[in-house]
Design a protein around this motif. Sequence first.
Motif, short mmCIF file in Angstrom:
data_model
loop_
_atom_site.label_atom_id
_atom_site.label_comp_id
_atom_site.label_asym_id
_atom_site.label_seq_id
_atom_site.Cartn_x
_atom_site.Cartn_y
_atom_site.Cartn_z
N ASP A 295 52.81 26.76 41.62
CA ASP A 295 52.40 28.14 41.81
C ASP A 295 52.36 28.44 43.30
OD1 ASP A 295 51.00 30.53 42.15
OD2 ASP A 295 49.58 30.14 40.54
N ILE A 296 53.27 29.31 43.77
CA ILE A 296 53.34 29.70 45.17
C ILE A 296 52.69 31.07 45.33
CG2 ILE A 296 54.82 30.07 47.17
CD1 ILE A 296 56.93 28.31 45.88
N ASP A 297 51.44 31.08 45.73
CA ASP A 297 50.70 32.31 46.01
C ASP A 297 50.67 33.28 44.84
OD1 ASP A 297 49.27 32.34 48.36
OD2 ASP A 297 50.44 33.90 49.31
N GLY A 298 50.54 32.75 43.65
CA GLY A 298 50.38 33.59 42.46
C GLY A 298 48.95 33.54 41.97
N THR A 299 48.38 34.69 41.65
CA THR A 299 46.99 34.73 41.22
C THR A 299 46.79 34.03 39.88
OG1 THR A 299 45.09 36.18 40.83
CG2 THR A 299 47.22 36.95 40.03
N LEU A 300 45.61 33.47 39.70
CA LEU A 300 45.24 32.84 38.43
C LEU A 300 44.36 33.74 37.58
CD1 LEU A 300 44.51 29.12 39.37
CD2 LEU A 300 46.47 30.02 38.14
N SER A 301 43.90 34.84 38.16
CA SER A 301 42.99 35.69 37.38
C SER A 301 43.00 37.12 37.88
CB SER A 301 41.56 35.14 37.46
OG SER A 301 40.67 35.97 36.73
N PHE A 302 43.02 38.04 36.93
CA PHE A 302 42.87 39.45 37.24
C PHE A 302 41.42 39.91 37.13
CE2 PHE A 302 47.20 39.17 35.26
CZ PHE A 302 47.93 39.46 36.40
N VAL A 303 40.54 39.02 36.66
CA VAL A 303 39.16 39.42 36.39
C VAL A 303 38.15 38.58 37.17
CG1 VAL A 303 39.73 40.31 34.09
CG2 VAL A 303 39.05 37.91 34.34
N HIS A 304 38.62 37.62 37.95
CA HIS A 304 37.75 36.80 38.78
C HIS A 304 37.11 37.67 39.87
CE1 HIS A 304 36.70 33.62 41.71
NE2 HIS A 304 36.65 32.82 40.66
N PRO A 305 35.89 37.34 40.31
CA PRO A 305 35.25 38.14 41.37
C PRO A 305 36.10 38.27 42.64
CG PRO A 305 33.64 36.70 40.35
CD PRO A 305 34.97 36.32 39.78
N GLU A 306 36.94 37.27 42.93
CA GLU A 306 37.76 37.32 44.14
C GLU A 306 39.07 38.08 43.95
OE1 GLU A 306 38.37 33.28 45.25
OE2 GLU A 306 36.26 32.90 45.69
N ALA A 307 39.37 38.47 42.73
CA ALA A 307 40.65 39.13 42.45
C ALA A 307 40.70 40.52 43.08
CB ALA A 307 40.88 39.23 40.95
N TRP A 308 41.87 40.91 43.55
CA TRP A 308 42.05 42.25 44.10
C TRP A 308 41.68 43.29 43.07
CZ3 TRP A 308 44.76 46.60 42.77
CH2 TRP A 308 44.89 47.58 43.75
N GLU A 309 42.04 43.05 41.84
CA GLU A 309 41.78 44.01 40.77
C GLU A 309 40.29 44.20 40.53
OE1 GLU A 309 45.87 42.38 40.33
OE2 GLU A 309 43.88 41.48 40.61
N THR A 310 39.51 43.13 40.70
CA THR A 310 38.07 43.22 40.54
C THR A 310 37.44 43.99 41.70
OG1 THR A 310 38.02 41.12 39.34
CG2 THR A 310 35.94 41.89 40.26
N GLN A 311 37.95 43.76 42.88
CA GLN A 311 37.41 44.39 44.07
C GLN A 311 37.88 45.85 44.22
OE1 GLN A 311 38.31 41.79 47.36
NE2 GLN A 311 37.26 40.04 46.41
N ASN A 312 38.89 46.21 43.45
CA ASN A 312 39.42 47.58 43.48
C ASN A 312 39.54 48.08 42.04
OD1 ASN A 312 40.50 47.95 46.52
ND2 ASN A 312 40.90 45.87 45.84
N ILE A 313 38.41 48.10 41.38
CA ILE A 313 38.39 48.24 39.93
C ILE A 313 39.00 49.55 39.43
CG2 ILE A 313 36.05 49.22 39.81
CD1 ILE A 313 35.63 47.38 37.34
N ASN A 314 38.93 50.59 40.23
CA ASN A 314 39.46 51.88 39.79
C ASN A 314 40.88 52.16 40.28
OD1 ASN A 314 37.14 52.83 38.30
ND2 ASN A 314 36.09 53.03 40.27
N SER A 315 41.45 51.21 41.00
CA SER A 315 42.80 51.40 41.51
C SER A 315 43.84 51.02 40.46
CB SER A 315 43.01 50.53 42.76
OG SER A 315 42.14 50.92 43.80
N VAL A 316 44.97 51.68 40.53
CA VAL A 316 46.09 51.35 39.65
C VAL A 316 47.17 50.70 40.50
CG1 VAL A 316 47.91 52.27 38.18
CG2 VAL A 316 45.60 53.21 38.03
N GLY A 317 47.31 49.38 40.35
CA GLY A 317 48.30 48.64 41.11
C GLY A 317 49.38 48.08 40.21
N ALA A 318 50.14 47.14 40.76
CA ALA A 318 51.27 46.57 40.02
C ALA A 318 50.82 45.85 38.75
CB ALA A 318 52.03 45.61 40.92
N SER A 319 49.65 45.21 38.80
CA SER A 319 49.17 44.49 37.61
C SER A 319 48.88 45.47 36.47
CB SER A 319 47.93 43.66 37.96
OG SER A 319 47.02 44.41 38.73
N ALA A 320 48.27 46.60 36.78
CA ALA A 320 48.02 47.61 35.74
C ALA A 320 49.32 48.12 35.15
CB ALA A 320 47.22 48.77 36.33
N MET A 321 50.31 48.34 36.01
CA MET A 321 51.59 48.85 35.53
C MET A 321 52.33 47.81 34.69
SD MET A 321 53.02 51.03 38.77
CE MET A 321 52.13 52.45 39.39
#
Length: 322
Positions: free
Chosen positions: A205-231
Amino acid sequence: MNRNLLILLVCTLSMSTQGQNLAWRTGVRDTSYSSAGDYKANKKKYPFIKLVADEPHANVAEQRNLVYAKVNKRSLHIDAFLPKDSPKTPAVIIIHGGGWRSGDRSQHIPLAQHLAAKGIAAFTVEYRLSTEAFYPAAVFDVKASVRWLKANARKFNIDTNKIAVLGFSAGGQLASLIGVTAGVEKLEGNLNSRKYSSSVNAVIDIDGTLSFVHPEAWETQNINSVGASAMWLGYPRTERLDLWTEASPLNYAPQNKVPFLFLNSAIVRMHAGRDEFKKIMGQKGIYTTVINFEDGPHSFCLYDPWFGPAVNHIVSFINKVL
């Protein structure tokens, strides 16, 4: 308002909030991420970098644009880079990044060429991006490529007990998810013969996230944002947290049986869940190691001076665990 009309309105509202956002599935290929564009952006901060070129090697046989599966009339392609005059070899399937929405397999042809030159058969795989199909289509596709590779093992002279998946960024998340979900029926799909397992023997795994829901995840820290993962998932995080959890490799850590190599940049948000995953693997006695490229950008694996060391770490890991 009569009762039947009220029920219809409630059902309509429910569907509008719970259905996948089809506007994100444009059907038009997103070309916003490419090696050339990434190089131009990174050159400003790292003026010394050199994008590693696609250059054939004398001791590597290449077979490009092979078809590993078909979805209706849509062909899915893969490129093969094979050590010449070699005994049965390990193999690695390489999954490109680009936010599940952009990028293409050509980005990692140089990596495939260098791995094959060092005795490891390498395959760069295409998968359906989120402009074409939502999750879990990409997972189905890559798992189908594993089954295809096993079905063609004799043709490519590979050892089916020595197959790894490697991915960068979004591809790293996919590689990890493929690695930890062998036999998870909802993520298997029906592409290619199911008599061949989609299980693999190692993950890089080269710089790939392991979680979209972990406290350190970008998605958790930007909960109302729509990014590539949401799409890719088709839903905002606020609507289908269960799906976001299902797509997170960390969710399957307790059942994982395969060794992992993490090659990481200094971009902390890309490592969400990594340390927790490593701790769980340590408790299970499953070999897991982390190599940090703290002076490199997110896409360090595409460039000299980091490319050569990254290749060496990958080869050493594969030779150790397979």
